[in-house]
Each structure stands twice: as structure tokens, then as C-alpha cells.
Design a protein around this motif. Structure first.
Motif, PDB file in Angstrom:
ATOM      1  N   LEU A   1     -20.225   2.042 -27.179  1.00 19.28           N
ATOM      2  CA  LEU A   1     -19.262   2.374 -26.136  1.00 19.28           C
ATOM      3  C   LEU A   1     -18.069   3.114 -26.732  1.00 19.28           C
ATOM      4  N   ALA A   2     -17.595   2.637 -27.883  1.00 17.05           N
ATOM      5  CA  ALA A   2     -16.442   3.271 -28.527  1.00 17.05           C
ATOM      6  C   ALA A   2     -16.785   4.656 -29.064  1.00 17.05           C
ATOM      7  N   ALA A   3     -17.990   4.803 -29.619  1.00 13.37           N
ATOM      8  CA  ALA A   3     -18.361   6.074 -30.251  1.00 13.37           C
ATOM      9  C   ALA A   3     -18.699   7.153 -29.241  1.00 13.37           C
ATOM     10  N   HIS A   4     -19.295   6.755 -28.121  1.00 16.88           N
ATOM     11  CA  HIS A   4     -19.805   7.748 -27.173  1.00 16.88           C
ATOM     12  C   HIS A   4     -19.087   7.730 -25.826  1.00 16.88           C
ATOM     13  N   LEU A   5     -18.126   6.787 -25.662  1.00 22.01           N
ATOM     14  CA  LEU A   5     -17.372   6.691 -24.405  1.00 22.01           C
ATOM     15  C   LEU A   5     -18.321   6.707 -23.211  1.00 22.01           C
ATOM     16  N   LEU A   6     -19.250   5.752 -23.235  1.00 23.27           N
ATOM     17  CA  LEU A   6     -20.322   5.727 -22.247  1.00 23.27           C
ATOM     18  C   LEU A   6     -19.823   5.470 -20.833  1.00 23.27           C
ATOM     19  N   ASN A   7     -18.702   4.773 -20.713  1.00 23.01           N
ATOM     20  CA  ASN A   7     -18.103   4.572 -19.395  1.00 23.01           C
ATOM     21  C   ASN A   7     -16.596   4.432 -19.568  1.00 23.01           C
ATOM     22  N   ASP A   8     -15.912   4.130 -18.484  1.00 16.66           N
ATOM     23  CA  ASP A   8     -14.447   4.084 -18.517  1.00 16.66           C
ATOM     24  C   ASP A   8     -13.898   2.687 -18.777  1.00 16.66           C
ATOM     25  N   SER A   9     -14.746   1.760 -19.146  1.00 17.74           N
ATOM     26  CA  SER A   9     -14.293   0.383 -19.371  1.00 17.74           C
ATOM     27  C   SER A   9     -13.365   0.320 -20.582  1.00 17.74           C
ATOM     28  N   PRO A  10     -12.294  -0.467 -20.501  1.00 23.02           N
ATOM     29  CA  PRO A  10     -11.388  -0.601 -21.650  1.00 23.02           C
ATOM     30  C   PRO A  10     -12.069  -1.356 -22.786  1.00 23.02           C
ATOM     31  N   PHE A  11     -11.984  -0.834 -23.982  1.00 22.08           N
ATOM     32  CA  PHE A  11     -12.611  -1.483 -25.136  1.00 22.08           C
ATOM     33  C   PHE A  11     -11.658  -1.603 -26.322  1.00 22.08           C
ATOM     34  N   ALA A  12     -10.701  -0.691 -26.449  1.00 23.93           N
ATOM     35  CA  ALA A  12      -9.800  -0.702 -27.603  1.00 23.93           C
ATOM     36  C   ALA A  12      -8.581  -1.568 -27.296  1.00 23.93           C
ATOM     37  N   THR A  13      -8.832  -2.852 -27.087  1.00 25.60           N
ATOM     38  CA  THR A  13      -7.787  -3.796 -26.711  1.00 25.60           C
ATOM     39  C   THR A  13      -7.319  -4.596 -27.924  1.00 25.60           C
ATOM     40  N   LYS A  14      -6.222  -5.291 -27.768  1.00 28.50           N
ATOM     41  CA  LYS A  14      -5.739  -6.163 -28.837  1.00 28.50           C
ATOM     42  C   LYS A  14      -6.796  -7.208 -29.182  1.00 28.50           C
ATOM     43  N   GLU A  15      -7.406  -7.802 -28.151  1.00 25.14           N
ATOM     44  CA  GLU A  15      -8.408  -8.840 -28.381  1.00 25.14           C
ATOM     45  C   GLU A  15      -9.602  -8.303 -29.165  1.00 25.14           C
ATOM     46  N   ASN A  16     -10.026  -7.079 -28.869  1.00 25.65           N
ATOM     47  CA  ASN A  16     -11.168  -6.517 -29.597  1.00 25.65           C
ATOM     48  C   ASN A  16     -10.795  -6.094 -31.012  1.00 25.65           C
ATOM     49  N   CYS A  17      -9.544  -5.740 -31.233  1.00 25.40           N
ATOM     50  CA  CYS A  17      -9.090  -5.503 -32.608  1.00 25.40           C
ATOM     51  C   CYS A  17      -9.191  -6.790 -33.419  1.00 25.40           C
ATOM     52  N   ILE A  18      -8.781  -7.894 -32.807  1.00 24.58           N
ATOM     53  CA  ILE A  18      -8.875  -9.193 -33.483  1.00 24.58           C
ATOM     54  C   ILE A  18     -10.331  -9.510 -33.801  1.00 24.58           C
ATOM     55  N   ARG A  19     -11.212  -9.286 -32.826  1.00 24.04           N
ATOM     56  CA  ARG A  19     -12.643  -9.521 -33.058  1.00 24.04           C
ATOM     57  C   ARG A  19     -13.143  -8.688 -34.242  1.00 24.04           C
ATOM     58  N   LEU A  20     -12.683  -7.460 -34.326  1.00 20.93           N
ATOM     59  CA  LEU A  20     -13.159  -6.552 -35.365  1.00 20.93           C
ATOM     60  C   LEU A  20     -12.674  -6.986 -36.746  1.00 20.93           C
ATOM     61  N   PHE A  21     -11.423  -7.408 -36.848  1.00 18.41           N
ATOM     62  CA  PHE A  21     -10.909  -7.874 -38.138  1.00 18.41           C
ATOM     63  C   PHE A  21     -11.563  -9.192 -38.553  1.00 18.41           C
ATOM     64  N   ILE A  22     -11.834 -10.063 -37.593  1.00 14.36           N
ATOM     65  CA  ILE A  22     -12.548 -11.301 -37.919  1.00 14.36           C
ATOM     66  C   ILE A  22     -13.925 -10.973 -38.477  1.00 14.36           C
ATOM     67  N   LEU A  23     -14.629 -10.037 -37.834  1.00 18.07           N
ATOM     68  CA  LEU A  23     -15.954  -9.637 -38.309  1.00 18.07           C
ATOM     69  C   LEU A  23     -15.872  -9.050 -39.711  1.00 18.07           C
ATOM     70  N   LEU A  24     -14.892  -8.199 -39.956  1.00 17.65           N
ATOM     71  CA  LEU A  24     -14.729  -7.605 -41.279  1.00 17.65           C
ATOM     72  C   LEU A  24     -14.475  -8.678 -42.334  1.00 17.65           C
ATOM     73  N   ASP A  25     -13.634  -9.651 -42.010  1.00 17.16           N
ATOM     74  CA  ASP A  25     -13.344 -10.729 -42.956  1.00 17.16           C
ATOM     75  C   ASP A  25     -14.582 -11.576 -43.234  1.00 17.16           C
ATOM     76  N   ILE A  26     -15.398 -11.790 -42.209  1.00 14.01           N
ATOM     77  CA  ILE A  26     -16.643 -12.536 -42.404  1.00 14.01           C
ATOM     78  C   ILE A  26     -17.563 -11.783 -43.362  1.00 14.01           C
ATOM     79  N   LEU A  27     -17.670 -10.473 -43.179  1.00 12.18           N
ATOM     80  CA  LEU A  27     -18.510  -9.674 -44.076  1.00 12.18           C
ATOM     81  C   LEU A  27     -18.027  -9.792 -45.517  1.00 12.18           C
ATOM     82  N   SER A  28     -16.711  -9.779 -45.707  1.00 11.90           N
ATOM     83  CA  SER A  28     -16.180  -9.865 -47.071  1.00 11.90           C
ATOM     84  C   SER A  28     -16.510 -11.210 -47.706  1.00 11.90           C
TER      85      SER A  28
END
Length: 321
Positions: free
Chosen positions: A250-277
Motif C-alpha cells: 500500500l505504501a509503495a504503490h498507493l493502491l488506495n487512499d487509506s491513511p497508512f503513514a500514521t504515528k501508530e504505524n511508525c511505532i509498529r515499524l520501529f518495533i518490527l525493526l527492533d525485533i529483527l535486530s
């Protein structure tokens, strides 16, 4: 002689050679299976199962010892159960939680639909705390496979502190894929791994490392990473929407107009990155520099992050949003 051994016997040898003889995985794989991928899959899976059960038994012993401080098996089950709830919302307990943090999140999770934002805020405060982000930068992200993206990660951190969540999210999204590709040995040359290979990267982790460090917690976080990557972040668009639009496509191709780049999704992304580390450290069993960093080592980074976090000149105020 080795060829005549059954898989369960080879699995025992794998565990011994990794733990006692400190042999490289590739060498063990070649000597025991002659690099037969199907056989190594079976043997390494059995080796992991055996090792995991051994460590569970050892944890029971440690938990009864008055001189050993550890998370007991009941507490580990509570964490697994809690993550089972959080993962449905593309969330996961952070890698540095305390027992107090766990109790707080568990209490909130009793009514997740009502308390989801409270849980996200709580996890966000832990994940984006300047000292923690400084430790991650200096202790994990300056090493392979994250080092190629360390400046990109920092740009995302600074955007987050500036409350520019769109820039933070879009900056960090490709780092997840880049990290997984480097982890798989791809550096831009030759054929790129198939999408399903890194989407389900943690499904067959045992072929990379049958005896990861801190295996009981490796189990917790590898399950979380697999579910978040498979069911949310890399969920195919033809299978419906990811939770809260937490989705790379959704973020790469902007498949629809739904909001995705939110504060909550930033938190999800950093949590995922920390898990990978954390999982990379467990699989490769190197020196975790994070635990040896001094205040002087992280001082300048911590200072910058703190200033950015508390600056009144955030992007929204500058734009009068």
C-alpha cells in the motif's frame, strides 16, 4: 558411517557440534547431509526441537534456583498469549520490556478494541525513548545487516521526533526488505530472492540456525516477526487489507487512499525493526555491543534525539497544521 545415521541421531550431533564444538553451521550441514537441502531441513528442524525442549527443562531448573534470576515458563507463556492478542493488531511487546511494562500491557489488553491506542502509545513511549533509540543505533544498527541503512534509519527517527510521520514511515519501509535481503546474502548481484522467501523468512529459521541464543525468547519474537510480516506488512493485496493499513505494498504503490503513514504505524515499524535486530543477534550469537555501551558512547546521539523529541519547532507547528 554418518550417512547411515537416522535424522534424529544427526539432530543430536548438530546440537552438540554447535554448542560444544562451536562448528560453523555450513560445515555441519556439509558433513552431515552433504548439503542436501531436504535432509538438512529435516535434521535442523529436529535439532531445533530438541534444543528448545532441553532449554525449557533447564529454565525450570533455573527458575527454582535461589541464585538465578530468570523469566519462568509460566511468565513466558503469558508473554506468548499476550503477543497472540497484540499480533492481530500488528503489534508486539517490545524487546526491552520490564515485568512492570508487561503487567501494564496485559491489563490494557483485557479490552484491546477500547485500549488499542493506549497500548500503542505505551509501546511507542518505550520504543521511541531517546536513550533506547541511541542504544539501538550504536549497539545494533552500525553492524551487519543494518549498517548499510543506518543513516536511513536515523533519518526516520528524526522525522518521527519532528512528528513528520509520513516521512518517518516512508523512509523506514524499504529498510525492512533491505535488511532481510542482506540477511539472506543478497547484495544486489544475481537473482533477487523471491517475495515469498523474505515474506516468510522466519518460517524455516532452523535451516539458518538450529540453536539460536536465548531460544525461549527467540521462539517468542520469531513467531511475532513471522506473523507481522506474513499477515500484515507483506500481506498480498489480493488477500484483503492489512490491519490499520500497515502494509508495504500500500505504501509503495498507493493502491488506495487509506491513511497508512500514521504515528501508530511508525511505532509498529520501529518495533518490527527492533525485533529483527534482536533475532539477528540471537541467530548469530555475536557480541551484543548494546550491553557494553557507556553513557559517553551514546551521549551525542542521545543529546540530539532528546533535543529533537522535545523541540517545539516540530513540523506541524512550522506548517501551522
Amino acid at each position: 558411517m554418518i550417512k547411515a545415521l537416522k535424522s534424529k541421531e544427526k539432530a543430536k550431533i548438530v546440537v552438540h557440534r554447535i554448542l560444544s564444538d562451536k562448528q560453523p553451521i555450513d560445515q555441519i550441514k556439509k558433513e552431515l547431509t552433504n548439503n542436501d537441502e531436504s535432509e538438512w531441513f529435516r535434521v535442523s528442524k529436529l535439532a531445533y526441537k530438541n534444543y528448545y525442549q532441553e532449554q525449557r527443562k533447564q529454565r525450570e531448573i533455573d527458575a527454582r534456583s535461589p541464585n538465578v534470576a530468570c523469566t519462568n515458563l509460566d511468565e513466558i507463556k503469558e508473554i506468548l498469549d499476550l503477543n497472540g492478542k497484540l499480533i492481530e493488531h500488528a503489534l508486539c511487546i517490545t524487546t526491552q520490556v520490564t515485568k512492570h511494562d508487561l503487567r501494564t500491557i496485559m491489563d490494557l489488553s483485557q479490552d484491546i478494541p477500547k485500549n488499542e491506542h493506549k497500548i500503542s502509545d505505551y509501546l511507542g513511549n518505550l520504543t521511541m525513548e531517546p536513550r533506547w533509540r541511541s542504544l539501538q543505533k550504536k549497539g545494533r544498527f552500525e553492524d551487519f545487516p543494518f549498517n548499510a541503512f543506518s543513516r536511513i534509519i536515523e533519518a526516520s527517527v528524526l522525522s518521527y521526533y519532528s512528528q513528520n510521520y509520513i516521512s518517518s514511515f516512508l523512509t523506514l519501509v524499504p529498510v525492512i526488505e533491505g535488511t532481510l535481503l542482506r540477511w539472506m546474502g543478497y547484495n544486489g548481484n544475481g537473482k533477487k530472492p523471491e517475495f515469498e522467501d523474505y515474506r516468510k523468512f522466519f518460517e524455516n529459521f532452523h535451516v539458518r540456525q538450529p540453536c539460536p541464543g536465548n531460544v525461549l525468547f527467540y521462539e517468542i519474537y520469531s513467531k511475532a516477526a513471522l506473523s507481522i510480516l506474513t499477515n500484515h506488512f507483506y500481506k498480498p493485496s489480493d488477500q484483503g487489507n492489512a490491519y490499520s493499513n500497515f502494509n508495504r505494498h500500500l505504501a509503495a504503490h498507493l493502491l488506495n487512499d487509506s491513511p497508512f503513514a500514521t504515528k501508530e504505524n511508525c511505532i509498529r515499524l520501529f518495533i518490527l525493526l527492533d525485533i529483527l535486530s534482536l533475532l539477528y543477534f540471537y541467530e548469530n550469537k555475536g557480541l551484543d555491543r548494546q550491553f557494553y555501551l557507556t553513557p559517553e558512547d551514546i551521549g551525542s546521539t542521545f543529546h540530539v534525539y532528546t533535543l529533537c523529541q522535545h523541540s517545539k519547532n516540530n513540523i506541524h507547528e512550522l506548517l501551522n497544521v
